[in-house]
Scaffold this motif. Structure first.
Motif, short mmCIF file in Angstrom:
data_model
loop_
_atom_site.label_atom_id
_atom_site.label_comp_id
_atom_site.label_asym_id
_atom_site.label_seq_id
_atom_site.Cartn_x
_atom_site.Cartn_y
_atom_site.Cartn_z
N ARG A 76 1.42 17.07 2.61
CA ARG A 76 2.74 16.50 2.65
C ARG A 76 2.60 14.59 2.21
O ARG A 76 2.76 13.67 2.68
N LEU A 77 1.65 14.26 1.11
CA LEU A 77 1.46 13.74 0.61
C LEU A 77 3.14 12.20 0.07
O LEU A 77 3.66 12.26 -0.85
N SER A 78 2.52 11.20 0.58
CA SER A 78 3.86 9.74 0.11
C SER A 78 4.00 9.93 -1.11
O SER A 78 2.54 10.31 -1.66
N ASP A 79 4.42 8.99 -1.77
CA ASP A 79 4.93 9.13 -3.06
C ASP A 79 3.67 8.11 -3.58
O ASP A 79 2.98 8.60 -4.65
N VAL A 80 3.04 7.23 -2.60
CA VAL A 80 2.18 6.34 -2.98
C VAL A 80 0.90 7.01 -3.43
O VAL A 80 -0.17 6.84 -3.86
N GLU A 81 0.49 7.71 -2.61
CA GLU A 81 -0.93 8.70 -2.13
C GLU A 81 -0.54 9.39 -2.97
O GLU A 81 -2.06 9.39 -3.84
N ARG A 82 0.49 10.44 -3.32
CA ARG A 82 0.05 10.88 -4.20
C ARG A 82 0.03 10.23 -5.36
O ARG A 82 -0.85 10.68 -6.04
N GLU A 83 0.19 10.04 -5.63
CA GLU A 83 0.71 8.85 -7.46
C GLU A 83 -1.43 8.47 -6.86
O GLU A 83 -2.64 8.10 -8.41
N HIS A 84 -1.67 8.27 -6.25
CA HIS A 84 -3.70 7.83 -6.00
C HIS A 84 -4.36 8.52 -6.43
O HIS A 84 -5.18 8.84 -6.57
N LEU A 85 -3.92 10.34 -5.56
CA LEU A 85 -4.47 11.34 -6.24
C LEU A 85 -4.80 11.71 -7.65
O LEU A 85 -5.91 12.37 -7.36
#
Length: 289
Positions: A76-85
């Motif tokens: 359930r990552l946020s947009d920013v976290e998903r980009e960081h991943l």
């Protein structure tokens, strides 16, 4: 710190902060931490436990975009976290031309407040992004299935089927609406490999889907009556409604029973016994979302 080590640290942190109840899993039993176990993340992301361990330990250094998408959705990552991943994994960040599975905070709050109704959240390709415990109790534990097998269009035309009955008329409306949605999604996201693969695989695996797809059938979602043949509480006659999320391609599918009916009583009973009696719901006629 190397990129693979940073990726592993980030995955462990995200796993530790994710409570089982947030992702539709039971939270009972003895736990060393409040977050997800590796086995639970493995089920949610359709990845092996060994691969999760190697990722977290920095020994798996080149996860594919498909793996990263599955992890981002499961955690359930946020947009920013998903980009960081994606950055940590050394992969290009998906642009606006790809199907998004990000769930806005307001939608999550709505789901939490509707905990008495079975519901799921689906993306533009009708992949199941999120579900609540009632949905799993009604239709079976989706963590036991692959991502493709969770997709209701795939399950309807290819399998494994849900234990759901509906009239031929409603079944035809369901098929036309879902094919229309897939066609619209492919037009909006022509570069999304997962979506293109889903359509082509459906055309190859189901002659019925291929015939309707090639014929250009068109339909829309309407309120539908379905009978769920539940092994523990008996048959439930439920209304199935599809709610669109403004500003996104997400759709919320909700099952409800008429107030004061025996079906409403059975639904409340199902909420009490939960998923503990189920495993997976036995197969029956197709047609559930």
């Amino acid at each position: 710190m190397s990129g693979s080590t940073e990726l592993g640290s980030a995955l462990r942190a995200w796993r530790d902060r994710t409570a089982p109840a947030e992702v539709g899993l039971p939270s009972g039993g003895v736990r060393r931490a409040a977050g997800l176990r590796r086995e639970e993340l493995s089920q949610l992301a359709s990845l092996s436990v060994d691969y999760i361990v190697r990722l977290e330990q920095g020994r798996a250094t080149s996860p594919s975009p498909q793996v990263l998408s599955s992890l981002a959705r499961a955690l359930r990552l946020s947009d920013v976290e998903r980009e960081h991943l994606y950055v940590l994994a050394g992969q290009p960040v998906p642009g606006p031309g790809h199907v998004s599975q990000v769930i806005p905070p307001g939608v999550r709050r709505l789901i939490d407040q509707l905990d008495g109704a079975p519901l799921s959240v689906n993306d533009a390709a009708w992949n199941v992004v999120l579900w609540n415990p009632m949905w799993a109790a009604l239709l079976g534990d989706p963590t036991q299935l692959s991502e493709r097998e969770r997709n209701p269009i795939w399950r309807h035309f290819v399998g494994p089927a849900y234990s759901v009955q509906q009239s031929p008329e409603h079944g035809a409306r369901f098929e036309a609406a879902m094919i229309t949605d897939l066609r619209a999604a492919r037009a909006r996201y022509p570069a999304d490999a997962g979506l293109l693969s889903l359509v082509e695989d459906l055309r190859s695996a189901s002659a019925d889907f291929a015939r309707q797809w090639d014929a250009g059938v068109v339909g829309e979602h309407v309120s539908n009556h379905k009978t769920v043949l539940h092994p523990a509480v008996g048959p439930l006659v439920l209304d199935c409604d599809v709610l669109a999320v403004p500003g996104s391609d997400l759709r919320i599918v909700v099952y409800t029973a008429a107030a004061g009916s025996e079906d409403a009583d059975r639904l409340r009973l199902l909420g009490t016994i939960g998923t503990q009696v189920l495993g997976a719901v036995s197969a029956g006629p197709p047609g559930a979302r």
